[in-house]
Write an enzyme that holds these catalytic residues in place. Structure first.
Site, mmCIF file in Angstrom:
data_model
loop_
_atom_site.group_PDB
_atom_site.id
_atom_site.type_symbol
_atom_site.label_atom_id
_atom_site.label_comp_id
_atom_site.label_asym_id
_atom_site.label_seq_id
_atom_site.Cartn_x
_atom_site.Cartn_y
_atom_site.Cartn_z
ATOM 1 N N ASN A 173 0.884 -1.171 0.000
ATOM 2 C CA ASN A 173 0.000 0.000 0.000
ATOM 3 C C ASN A 173 0.923 1.222 0.000
ATOM 4 O OD1 ASN A 173 -1.776 2.062 0.443
ATOM 5 N ND2 ASN A 173 -2.839 1.082 2.153
ATOM 6 N N ARG A 208 -2.415 -1.944 -3.678
ATOM 7 C CA ARG A 208 -3.622 -1.137 -3.539
ATOM 8 C C ARG A 208 -3.511 0.033 -4.514
ATOM 9 N NH1 ARG A 208 -5.107 3.457 0.662
ATOM 10 N NH2 ARG A 208 -7.270 3.664 0.077
ATOM 11 N N HIS A 251 -13.015 2.667 -0.843
ATOM 12 C CA HIS A 251 -12.998 1.680 0.249
ATOM 13 C C HIS A 251 -13.585 0.345 -0.201
ATOM 14 C CE1 HIS A 251 -13.298 5.094 3.475
ATOM 15 N NE2 HIS A 251 -12.033 4.740 3.307
ATOM 16 N N ARG A 283 -12.331 15.530 6.302
ATOM 17 C CA ARG A 283 -13.139 15.846 5.110
ATOM 18 C C ARG A 283 -14.573 16.167 5.512
ATOM 19 N NH1 ARG A 283 -11.637 10.433 2.153
ATOM 20 N NH2 ARG A 283 -9.618 10.378 3.184
ATOM 21 N N GLU A 321 -8.051 -5.207 4.914
ATOM 22 C CA GLU A 321 -7.853 -4.885 3.502
ATOM 23 C C GLU A 321 -6.645 -5.608 2.906
ATOM 24 O OE1 GLU A 321 -8.551 -0.646 4.777
ATOM 25 O OE2 GLU A 321 -9.202 -0.464 2.712
#
Ligand code: AMP
Length: 394
Positions: free
Chosen positions: A8, A89, A178, A239, A382
């Site tokens: 990642n 990823r 996601h 955010r 993940e």
């Protein structure tokens, strides 16, 4: 023995995990931070110990070499474990990638082109792919996209109601993110419930630093709260989530903010951080408990937004087998789980206070026995999902 390396590669960090795909156990993992600065910080751990260092990390290639050096020095030695595939990823796959993809020159070109939509992420993801190819030229590299799982959304869910020609020209639509987590968690949830995946109806709430909700029917995403970028939807650490686009016009016209400043305001200085001064939900919760009004309001806004999407997705799915919490906040915050779903008894949703507050860590049910829709906590993974998908693609 064979092994899968999961990478990642972010804008300033490199996270990695080496897994045995047969047993799905983690053989080693690590994190390198401050890439782009002369000296970074690194942590490499195996079943035998944890090593910390401060290697030079001016760019992703040098950071990658620090990782391979750590494997050589502390194990497992990659040349000996039989690396069969490297899974990467990749944040944005646009409408082009709907499945894990072996990286060919064409795929690499496409990922590069999609950097327009994820300017911070895709170039860093590509840097990881290129560094891995240099280090392991004979091992296939597989890209696993955050957007891929949401490519099953129907047009009514992904279409924004703007001038169709403009949308087409600039490929403006909802993509969703996601996806790797939503896919993994929805499959685990169906298994936990003992419901065939094809028949399951689930609402997955991935509440981490970034946060998104997804309606999953039969193992496929039919709607999700993030949109063209990961800015839309729930309130996040930094955010804003949902906002009337006219706010942007107003701030430009009367606030004098230019586009970069607006981007920075909404992506980096909003959400919990903007409301309270801290983007970490643990701190917000502590401040709220100590009587801080801004923190109390922030927590209310955060939970109100989750509830908004739960209601929307109950309607889209026509009812759900379960509402599933995951990621940092979802797995750990008793108060967010309780408040987001409070007072929904009429809809057949009841969280059991004792189960919700229990100190358990694994997959668990937190709804009361009479709750028609179950409420679950399923830890996400993940890296494991990327490893599985990488193996499936070669
Ligand atoms: P993630 O992006 O999944 O690593 O999640 C990061 C978020 O999880 C941060 O906002 C943390 O504040 C939050 N988090 C982590 N642990 C806890 C906890 N024990 N209680 C509440 N929030 C937590």
């Amino acid at each position: 023995m064979i092994a899968v390396l999961v990478i990642n590669s972010g804008s300033s960090s490199l996270k990695y995990q080496l897994l045995d795909p047969a047993t799905e156990t983690v053989l080693a993992k690590g994190l390198i931070e401050r890439i782009g600065q002369p000296t970074g910080s690194m942590e490499h751990s195996t079943t035998g110990g944890v090593w910390r260092s401060e290697p030079p990390t001016p760019d992703h290639h040098v950071a990658f070499r620090a990782m391979t050096a750590a494997f050589d020095e502390h194990g497992p030695v990659l040349a000996e474990v039989g690396l069969t595939v490297v899974g990467h990823r990749v944040v944005h796959g646009g409408a082009r990638f709907f499945a894990p993809t072996v990286v060919t020159p064409q795929a690499e070109h496409d990922i590069d082109e999609l950097a327009e939509y994820a300017p911070l992420h895709n170039p860093a993801n590509l840097a990881g792919i290129r560094a891995a190819r240099t280090a392991f030229p004979d091992v296939p590299q597989v890209a696993v996209f955050d957007t891929a799982f949401h490519q099953t959304m129907p047009p009514e869910a992904y279409t924004y109601a703007i001038d169709a020609a403009v949308a087409e020209r600039y490929r403006i639509r909802r993509y969703g993110f996601h996806g790797t987590s939503h896919k993994y968690v929805s499959e685990r949830a169906a298994a936990f419930l003992g419901v065939p995946l094809e028949e399951s109806r689930l609402i997955v709430l991935h509440l981490g630093n970034g946060a998104s909700a997804t309606a999953v029917r039969g193992g496929r995403s039919i709607d999700t709260s993030m949109g063209f970028t990961p800015l839309q939807g729930l309130v996040m650490g930094t955010r804003s989530g949902d906002l009337d686009p006219a706010v942007v016009f107003q701030l430009a016209r009367f606030g004098g903010l230019d586009l970069d400043e607006l981007d920075e305001l909404l992506n980096k200085r909003s959400g919990l951080l903007g409301l309270t001064g801290t983007g970490d939900l643990r701190d917000v919760t502590a401040k709220a408990a100590a009587g801080d009004t801004a923190a109390q309001v922030a927590l209310d806004v955060y939970c109100h937004r989750i509830r908004h999407y739960v209601g929307a997705y109950l309607a889209q799915l026509g009812g759900a087998d379960a509402i599933v919490f995951t990621a940092g906040v979802g797995e750990n915050s008793t108060i967010v789980r309780e408040r987001s779903l409070a007072g929904l008894g009429e809809l057949g949703i009841a969280v059991d206070p004792a189960r919700n507050a229990a100190a358990e860590r694994g997959e668990r049910r937190i709804s009361s026995d009479g709750s028609r829709t179950q409420v679950l906590v399923i830890p996400t993974n993940e890296e494991l999902e990327i490893a599985r998908q990488a193996v499936s693609a070669v």
